[in-house]
Design a protein around this motif. Structure first.
Motif, short mmCIF file in Angstrom:
data_model
loop_
_atom_site.label_atom_id
_atom_site.label_comp_id
_atom_site.label_asym_id
_atom_site.label_seq_id
_atom_site.Cartn_x
_atom_site.Cartn_y
_atom_site.Cartn_z
N ALA A 1 0.84 -1.20 0.00
CA ALA A 1 0.00 0.00 0.00
C ALA A 1 0.88 1.25 0.00
N GLY A 2 0.48 2.21 -0.82
CA GLY A 2 1.26 3.43 -0.98
C GLY A 2 2.26 3.36 -2.12
N GLY A 3 2.44 2.18 -2.66
CA GLY A 3 3.40 1.99 -3.74
C GLY A 3 2.84 2.36 -5.09
N SER A 4 3.66 2.08 -6.13
CA SER A 4 3.32 2.46 -7.50
C SER A 4 3.52 1.28 -8.44
N LEU A 5 2.75 1.30 -9.51
CA LEU A 5 2.93 0.35 -10.61
C LEU A 5 2.58 1.06 -11.91
N ARG A 6 3.14 0.55 -13.00
CA ARG A 6 2.81 1.08 -14.32
C ARG A 6 2.41 -0.07 -15.23
N LEU A 7 1.20 0.00 -15.74
CA LEU A 7 0.70 -1.01 -16.67
C LEU A 7 0.87 -0.51 -18.10
N SER A 8 1.10 -1.46 -19.00
CA SER A 8 1.17 -1.16 -20.43
C SER A 8 0.25 -2.09 -21.19
N CYS A 9 -0.26 -1.60 -22.30
CA CYS A 9 -1.10 -2.42 -23.18
C CYS A 9 -0.79 -2.03 -24.62
N THR A 10 -0.42 -3.03 -25.42
CA THR A 10 -0.10 -2.78 -26.83
C THR A 10 -1.05 -3.57 -27.72
N ALA A 11 -1.60 -2.88 -28.69
CA ALA A 11 -2.46 -3.52 -29.69
C ALA A 11 -1.63 -3.85 -30.92
N SER A 12 -1.88 -5.03 -31.49
CA SER A 12 -1.14 -5.44 -32.68
C SER A 12 -2.07 -6.23 -33.59
N GLY A 13 -1.66 -6.33 -34.86
CA GLY A 13 -2.44 -7.10 -35.82
C GLY A 13 -2.94 -6.23 -36.96
N SER A 14 -4.06 -6.64 -37.52
CA SER A 14 -4.63 -5.97 -38.70
C SER A 14 -5.43 -4.74 -38.28
N ILE A 15 -4.71 -3.68 -37.94
CA ILE A 15 -5.30 -2.47 -37.39
C ILE A 15 -5.23 -1.33 -38.39
N ARG A 16 -6.39 -0.74 -38.65
CA ARG A 16 -6.41 0.45 -39.48
C ARG A 16 -6.35 1.69 -38.59
N SER A 17 -7.13 1.68 -37.53
CA SER A 17 -7.12 2.79 -36.59
C SER A 17 -7.69 2.34 -35.25
N ILE A 18 -7.36 3.10 -34.21
CA ILE A 18 -7.85 2.79 -32.88
C ILE A 18 -8.56 4.01 -32.31
N ASN A 19 -9.75 3.82 -31.84
CA ASN A 19 -10.50 4.91 -31.22
C ASN A 19 -10.16 4.95 -29.73
N VAL A 20 -11.16 4.75 -28.89
CA VAL A 20 -10.92 4.81 -27.46
C VAL A 20 -10.19 3.55 -26.98
N MET A 21 -9.22 3.76 -26.11
CA MET A 21 -8.56 2.67 -25.40
C MET A 21 -8.72 2.92 -23.91
N GLY A 22 -8.79 1.85 -23.16
CA GLY A 22 -9.00 2.06 -21.73
C GLY A 22 -8.60 0.88 -20.88
N TRP A 23 -8.67 1.12 -19.58
CA TRP A 23 -8.38 0.10 -18.58
C TRP A 23 -9.64 -0.14 -17.74
N TYR A 24 -9.94 -1.40 -17.55
CA TYR A 24 -11.01 -1.83 -16.66
C TYR A 24 -10.39 -2.74 -15.61
N ARG A 25 -11.11 -2.95 -14.52
CA ARG A 25 -10.63 -3.88 -13.51
C ARG A 25 -11.78 -4.67 -12.93
N GLN A 26 -11.44 -5.85 -12.46
CA GLN A 26 -12.44 -6.71 -11.84
C GLN A 26 -11.84 -7.37 -10.61
N ALA A 27 -12.41 -7.05 -9.47
CA ALA A 27 -12.00 -7.66 -8.21
C ALA A 27 -12.85 -8.91 -7.96
N PRO A 28 -12.35 -9.84 -7.15
CA PRO A 28 -13.12 -11.06 -6.87
C PRO A 28 -14.51 -10.75 -6.35
N GLY A 29 -15.52 -11.34 -6.95
CA GLY A 29 -16.89 -11.17 -6.51
C GLY A 29 -17.54 -9.86 -6.93
N LYS A 30 -16.83 -9.08 -7.73
CA LYS A 30 -17.37 -7.78 -8.15
C LYS A 30 -17.47 -7.71 -9.66
#
Length: 120
Positions: free
Chosen positions: A14-43
Motif C-alpha cells: 500500500a502506498g506503492g506504485s505500478l505502471r501497466l502497459s497495453c499494446t495492440a497489434s495485428g490488422s489495425i487500421r485505426s484505434i478509437n478509445v482505449m481504456g483500462w477496466y478492472r475486476q475484483a473477486p466477486g465484483k
C-alpha cells in the motif's frame, strides 16, 4: 487478427506504485478509445480510465488524482501509471480498445488481463 497484450502487473505494498502497459497489434487500421477496466473477486468489471485517440481522458472517481492514463498512438500503446495504491485497488486489470480493422470493421477487443495485488 487483433491482439491486446498487457504487462506490468504485480504485487506492491500500500502506498506503492505500478505502471501497466497495453499494446495492440495485428490488422489495425485505426484505434478509437482505449481504456483500462478492472475486476475484483466477486465484483463486476468496472471502468478505471480511458483515453481517446485525441488524448481526452476519463477516470473513475475512485482513482482520480492517483492514476494517470496516457497513450502513444505511434506504438498503439496505452499506459496506466498508478501511485498511492490501496488494497482496494487489488484486481485483474484489463485493457480494452475500439479498433477499426484493416477490413473496415469497428470491433471491441479485450486483453487477457494482468493481476495487480496491493498488500496492506
Amino acid at each position: 487478427q487483433v491482439q491486446l497484450v498487457e504487462s506490468g502487473g504485480g504485487l506492491v505494498q500500500a502506498g506503492g506504485s505500478l505502471r501497466l502497459s497495453c499494446t495492440a497489434s495485428g490488422s489495425i487500421r485505426s484505434i478509437n478509445v482505449m481504456g483500462w477496466y478492472r475486476q475484483a473477486p466477486g465484483k463486476q468489471r468496472e471502468l478505471v480510465a480511458d483515453i481517446s485517440s485525441g488524448g481526452r481522458t476519463n477516470y473513475a472517481d475512485s482513482v482520480k488524482g492517483r492514476f494517470t492514463i496516457s497513450r502513444d498512438n505511434a506504438k498503439n500503446t496505452i499506459y496506466l501509471q498508478m501511485i498511492s495504491l490501496k488494497p482496494e485497488d487489488t484486481a485483474v486489470y484489463y485493457c480494452n480498445a475500439d479498433i477499426r480493422t484493416d477490413y473496415g470493421y469497428l470491433l471491441n477487443y479485450w486483453g487477457q488481463g494482468t493481476q495487480v495485488t496491493v498488500s496492506s
